[in-house]
Design an enzyme around this catalytic site. Structure first.
Site, PDB file in Angstrom:
ATOM      1  CD  GLU A 198      26.770  68.813  65.969  1.00  0.00           C
ATOM      2  OE1 GLU A 198      26.511  68.054  66.919  1.00  0.00           O
ATOM      3  OE2 GLU A 198      26.211  68.739  64.865  1.00  0.00           O
TER       4      GLU A 198
ATOM      5  CB  SER B  44      69.520  34.378  24.386  1.00  0.00           C
ATOM      6  OG  SER B  44      69.401  33.238  23.549  1.00  0.00           O
TER       7      SER B  44
END
Length: 816
Positions: free
Chosen positions: A88, A484
């Site tokens: 780069e 229940s």
């Protein structure tokens, strides 16, 4: 004349110079008037992945917007740095932020192209572009970029700028920053990279898609060659090293977009909790380490047990028939149509679609796309019962119904995995015939929660059959009637506040309750009535009439108050049917309520997060330090113990009998809603509480006799039995290790420790034990064949003889 002309020219030059200087000053002011401040990146803290871990430290999820793992430059190998510099900005350590030669070269190229084609940016300029400016390719932006780059170089060191660059840039494949790129492309840490891999990564920032080794491997190799040649040119490496790097085999991986790696229902609930409890954190950006309560062993056992259980219930309902049909048994069409459901490697016990390619003598010849095999349909007795979408049942012989071209679902039993594969998955390279079995994916759903009642920590949470099929968490979001399973709350209120004991005589007899102008006539599940029985027996046998009668005496408000004490926050109906579980609750809150019985009456807030650490290593939350704040004594410990002792009887003598096989103290209650649309089983030991719910998302009957005891309890027994065995083994091995170390330290012979006995519920000081008759509830002795050892709060033990007056008083109830 000449002199005057010369003076005029000098004056004109002066004016032009002045104008040019003014123009430059104005231009500089114009360009820089809205430049971003460098102070915004002085404390550079890029967005980072937040990592989520199970209680044993296993990574189970990551939260992020940009998949980035920030790294310090000192932790980046030199050759990796050099690869990026060579690719780069070879003169990075020499220029002042801008490279005039590169800029001039780019301007010439752009002029020739008639458009902005090349940038000529330095690494510093790329940092400025990514952190301070937009990526647009305009000259005005490039001038701003150059000015800011120069200023950046005056404020930060070269190493600081390079570190920003390596952490900020996008590499494709969901990777931001060099550490993420190494991890996602190569499944390696930075210090594990080869020179060839580093060069390939360094070639990506210029054009991540074009140079992607996943999408364009040959182009990526050419870019790698360029980077390596630039490294040679910059004298970072030798030509020999570059050639060796190019020869290195490169294996790349495509990143998964999935960010949840395990326990998906738990993780999804955790994410909601994090956002609600800590809104000041941005969990997708802050780079947190989040340590959770989930026990992966428990969660895996729960997932497997829930799948097995739902499949078994679904098979009892019946076979739904072929899932589809493909004319001429066209394999290519089958693969195209079911591409996402037929992996190249198949695993035991997993369900896959299969194309029927032939049939003979009760057997089907099938293919799953990449594997062929035989299905013995005659062995699938469950499939003789065929059920349609409306629930209607017809009896068939499936081998006469299935045609060539039908799509059926199959699975590979573990026992049928070829021996040479040692029980592992079967890849597409396997060319033999597999022995499949007919199967089907259940439409039925379910959920499971397991928690530590002494801390509120959730150890396992599975909110459905398959998270990929449905992300709806039925453990926390599903509101269903508990039937229940709600009764213990009513019984608790009666014992804790209204003087009931396990031996109180109650009456299981038909009754009519008048509520205003309406009449309510509840019945029992089996349509029978047991007459006068003890409170314990009523709970063990889950007698509806007793629960309804109790709530009519103590009042609906009292039952609701105790439900709130136990942490139930869902809306509860102010009616007598609440005693039979008519109001909808979530599995998590009801399981948590049962945990109070195990914890001696103490309620803990639900905990999913154990610890949170920020990116700097600071502990910003510790659940252990917060534990006492989360604990609240909501019920008398004596009442909690008496309830636990009674609910042990549900397992030993009542509807929860299937849990007896585990041979340890377990207290539990089953639950079944009207028309068997919901099946529940919630049980607990002294140190664990777990609940199971089974039902359809769109409420409908599960099936004939599919009660909580039949549909939900076997799932509970399955995973809890395996988890008990696992945990006992771990604890014993730890004890064994300690014993060996102790014997070596003391120089004595080693004696293996005794086998660990399961914990029983701790008896508090406020209760006394008595022998009572199981049927009459009166005091007796240990020689009574119907005698049981019962606990009572001090001073509440029953009389020695039957008190008929108490039964008469009980039956005298107000007209509600």
């Amino acid at each position: 004349m000449i002199k005057k002309l010369l003076i005029a020219c000098m004056f004109l030059f002066f004016l032009l110079s002045l104008a040019a200087a003014g123009f430059l000053v104005w231009g500089y002011y114009y360009i820089t008037r809205d430049l971003p401040q460098l102070s915004s990146i002085e404390d550079y803290r890029p967005d980072a992945v937040s990592s989520v871990y199970s209680r044993d430290g296993t990574l189970i999820a990551e939260f992020f917007e940009e998949r980035r793992y920030p790294v310090k430059l000192k932790d980046v190998p030199d050759f990796v740095e050099e690869a990026f510099i060579a690719a780069e900005d070879a003169s990075f350590y020499e220029h002042p932020g801008i490279d005039l030669i590169s800029i001039i070269r780019a301007m010439i190229e752009n002029f020739r192209a008639g458009r902005v084609k090349q940038g000529g940016s330095t690494i510093t300029q790329q940092v400025v572009k990514n952190l301070l400016l937009t990526p647009e390719k305009k000259y005005k932006r490039k001038i701003k970029e150059a000015i800011l780059s120069y200023r950046l170089e005056q404020r930060f060191s070269k190493d600081d700028i390079l570190e920003m660059y390596l952490n900020q840039i996008f590499f494709g494949n969901t990777a931001y920053g060099v550490k993420a790129a190494a991890k996602l492309y190569f499944h390696k840490d930075l210090n594990e990279l080869t020179l060839g891999e580093a060069a390939m990564l360094a070639g990506l920032p210029k054009a991540p898609t074009r140079y992607s080794p996943i999408l364009n491997f040959e182009i990526a190799k050419r870019r790698q060659h360029y980077v390596l040649s630039q490294m040679v040119k910059a004298r970072f490496i030798t030509e020999e090293a570059a050639k060796e790097a190019e020869k290195q085999e490169i294996k790349v991986y495509k990143a998964s977009y999935n960010n949840i790696y395990d326990a998906p229902y738990f993780v999804a609930e955790l994410r909601k909790e994090l956002k609600e409890k800590w809104p000041e954190f941005d969990i997708d950006r802050d780079g947190l380490k989040i340590y959770t309560t989930v026990d992966l062993t428990a969660n895996h056992l729960v997932e497997a047990a829930l799948k097995r259980g739902l499949r078994a219930i679904d098979k009892r309902r019946g076979w739904r028939g072929p899932a589809g049909f493909i004319a001429d048994a066209d394999l290519d069409r089958f693969i195209e149509q079911y591409r996402n459901k037929i992996p190249e490697t198949i695993y035991p016990e997993q369900i896959y679609p299969a194309l029927v390619t032939g049939r003979r003598s009760g057997r089907l010849f099938v293919t799953t796309g990449y594997h062929s095999g035989i299905v013995d349909v005659a062995a699938a007795e469950w499939a003789h019962r065929k059920v349609d979408s409306a629930g209607r049942v017809v009896w068939i012989k499936p081998d006469r119904v299935i045609r060539v071209g039908d799509i059926v679902e199959v699975s590979l039993p573990k026992k049928n995995v070829p021996r040479e594969l040692k029980g592992e998955g079967v890849s597409r390279e396997f060319s033999g015939q597999l022995r499949f079995q007919l199967d089907q994916t259940p439409e039925l759903e379910g959920a499971v929660v397991m928690l530590d009642p002494h801390s509120g920590e959730v150890l396992a949470m599975v909110g459905g059959y398959d998270y990929r099929r449905s992300k709806f968490n039925r453990a926390t979001q599903g509101m269903r009637q508990p039937g229940s399973a709600f009764k213990p709350i009513v019984y608790l209120a009666a014992i804790d506040r209204f003087g009931y004991t396990p031996s109180t005589i109650v009456y299981d007899m038909p009754r009519t309750f008048r509520v205003g102008d309406t009449v309510w006539e509840p019945g029992n599940f089996d349509d029978t009535f047991l007459g006068p029985i003890t409170l314990r027996s009523a709970l063990e046998k889950s007698r509806n009439l007793v629960s309804a009668d109790i709530i009519s005496k103590i009042g609906v408000d009292a039952a609701i108050q105790y439900a709130r004490k136990l942490g139930i926050k869902s809306p509860l109906g102010e009616n007598l049917s609440l005693s039979l579980g008519s109001s909808e609750v979530t599995l998590l809150e009801l399981t948590r309520a049962y945990g109070v019985f195990a914890a001696g009456g103490v309620l803990f807030d639900t905990v999913l997060t154990r610890e949170i650490i920020d990116r700097d290593g600071n502990i910003i939350y510790d659940a252990e330090k917060d534990k006492l704040k989360r604990a609240k004594q909501v019920v008398d410990e004596n009442s909690a113990f008496i309830m636990a002792n009674m609910m042990k009887g549900v397992v030993q003598h009542g509807t929860g009998y299937r849990a007896r096989v585990l041979k340890r103290p377990i207290a539990a209650k089953t639950g079944t809603s009207n028309n068997m649309m919901d099946a529940w089983f919630i049980g607990y030991t002294p140190d664990l509480a777990a609940g199971v719910w089974v039902g359809f998302d769109q409420k409908k009957r599960i099936g004939e006799k599919e009660t909580g005891g039949r549909a939900a309890a076997p799932i509970w027994v399955d995973f809890m039995g395996k988890y008990f065995n696992y945990r006992d083994k771990v604890e014993y091995e730890k004890l064994l290790k300690e014993a060996k170390a102790e014997s070596e330290r003391l120089g004595i012979d080693f004696t293996p420790p005794e086998k660990l006995e399961p914990l029983d519920f701790k008896v508090p000081d406020g209760v006394d034990p008595y022998w009572v008759n199981r049927h009459t509830g009166t005091l007796t002795d240990k020689d009574d064949p119907d005698g049981i050892f019962e606990y009572f709060r001090k001073g509440t033990e029953p009389p020695a003889a039957t008190a008929t007056s108490s039964a008469t008083d009980y039956l005298e109830s107000p007209d509600l």
